[in-house]
Every structure is written in structure tokens, then in C-alpha cells.
Design an enzyme around this catalytic site. Structure first.
Site, PDB file in Angstrom:
ATOM      1  N   CYS A  37      57.771  90.015  43.068  1.00  0.00           N
ATOM      2  CA  CYS A  37      57.145  91.340  43.217  1.00  0.00           C
ATOM      3  C   CYS A  37      55.695  91.358  42.738  1.00  0.00           C
ATOM      4  O   CYS A  37      54.970  92.330  42.970  1.00  0.00           O
ATOM      5  CB  CYS A  37      57.931  92.396  42.460  1.00  0.00           C
ATOM      6  SG  CYS A  37      59.570  92.636  43.159  1.00  0.00           S
ATOM      7  N   HIS A  78      50.016 103.920  54.399  1.00  0.00           N
ATOM      8  CA  HIS A  78      49.127 102.812  54.747  1.00  0.00           C
ATOM      9  C   HIS A  78      48.046 102.562  53.710  1.00  0.00           C
ATOM     10  O   HIS A  78      46.891 102.264  54.047  1.00  0.00           O
ATOM     11  CB  HIS A  78      48.549 102.994  56.163  1.00  0.00           C
ATOM     12  CG  HIS A  78      49.569 102.721  57.225  1.00  0.00           C
ATOM     13  ND1 HIS A  78      50.636 103.562  57.453  1.00  0.00           N
ATOM     14  CD2 HIS A  78      49.708 101.688  58.087  1.00  0.00           C
ATOM     15  CE1 HIS A  78      51.387 103.056  58.421  1.00  0.00           C
ATOM     16  NE2 HIS A  78      50.852 101.918  58.820  1.00  0.00           N
ATOM     17  N   GLU A 125      63.337 102.455  48.248  1.00  0.00           N
ATOM     18  CA  GLU A 125      62.320 101.438  48.505  1.00  0.00           C
ATOM     19  C   GLU A 125      62.819 100.379  49.489  1.00  0.00           C
ATOM     20  O   GLU A 125      62.043  99.845  50.280  1.00  0.00           O
ATOM     21  CB  GLU A 125      61.903 100.779  47.182  1.00  0.00           C
ATOM     22  CG  GLU A 125      60.638  99.947  47.310  1.00  0.00           C
ATOM     23  CD  GLU A 125      60.206  99.339  45.998  1.00  0.00           C
ATOM     24  OE1 GLU A 125      59.294  99.886  45.364  1.00  0.00           O
ATOM     25  OE2 GLU A 125      60.784  98.311  45.590  1.00  0.00           O
TER      26      GLU A 125
HETATM   27 ZN   LIG Z   1      58.136  96.149  46.274  1.00  0.00          ZN
END
Ligand SMILES: [Zn+2]
Length: 141
Positions: A37, A78, A125
Site C-alpha cells: 500500500c 480522479h 475501498e
Molecule cells: Zn489502497
């Protein structure tokens, strides 16, 4: 993920509005122990906002649905979340994204005469990971 039921909160208000929307954004977790990550990558975040209140405005709205989407989508979509002022000095984890969305939404609601409250922000997520941020007044246990 739209049209799913979300974990619900208990409250004493007459009206409860839920708004779903999504946005696409990149982020990274800026620390050595975050594993992969640490590298910049993207997600399509699915958000559900729960807004409650007793009073409606002259349109019969607790708050306008599209205004809620615009507030968050307009700022995050974005973008690289780490670059946004909202995340300055923090790590844009799912938890912090949910908390930040809560703060933006509640600040917006505070300007309304009918005083609605954001009770919960749900942020998905990935297909297998989500976080709920529950406003203080709605926490029990
Ligand atoms: Zn992530």
C-alpha cells in the site's frame, strides 16, 4: 454495490436519508510498514452517507441528494488523495477517508437552517473491505 443494504444505526429522528455514490482516486500509505500500500495505486470508492433530521426545507428536503454527491465527488474524483488539502499531514487510509468525508458533510449540513446530521459514513475501498465512521452522537456500547 449500489442498492445494497448497509449496516444501520439507531437514532431518534423522523427522517433518514441515504445517498450512494462513488469516486475513483489514487492514494498511497506513506509509511514503511504499510507493505504494498506504500506504492501509489487506485480504487473505486463506494460511499454511502446516512443523514438524519426532523425538519425539512422549503423543497421538502432534509438535504438535496445531488448536493451531497457533488460535495465529495467534486473534490476527490480522479485525484491523488495524498495531494489534497483535506489529507495534508495524514495517511489517506479507508478509515481516514471515511472520517474526512464525515467532517466535510457535517460542516456542509451545519450551514442549513433545518440542521440535519450526518450519522454514518460507509466507505467501501475494495469488494472485500469497508469502513463505517459513526458520528459521536450515534455511538452506543
Ligand atoms: Zn489502497
Amino acid at each position: 454495490m449500489f442498492q445494497q443494504m448497509y449496516p444501520s444505526i439507531n437514532h431518534k429522528y423522523s427522517f433518514e436519508l441515504n445517498k450512494d455514490f462513488n469516486f475513483s482516486a489514487a492514494h498511497y500509505i506513506p509509511s514503511e510498514d504499510a507493505g504494498k500500500c506504500m506504492r501509489t495505486h487506485g480504487h473505486t470508492y463506494f460511499v454511502n452517507l446516512t443523514i438524519v433530521g426532523d425538519e425539512l426545507d422549503h423543497n421538502g428536503f432534509l438535504v438535496n441528494f445531488s448536493e451531497l454527491k457533488q460535495l465529495v465527488h467534486g473534490q476527490f474524483d480522479h485525484h491523488l488523495l495524498n495531494d489534497l488539502p483535506a489529507f495534508e499531514g495524514t495517511s489517506p487510509s479507508t478509515e481516514i477517508v471515511a472520517q474526512t468525508v464525515y467532517e466535510m458533510v457535517q460542516e456542509h449540513l451545519d450551514q442549513r437552517d433545518n440542521q440535519p446530521k450526518c450519522a454514518q459514513v460507509f466507505v467501501r475501498e475494495t469488494p472485500t473491505s469497508y469502513v463505517r465512521y459513526i458520528a459521536k452522537e450515534f455511538r452506543h456500547g
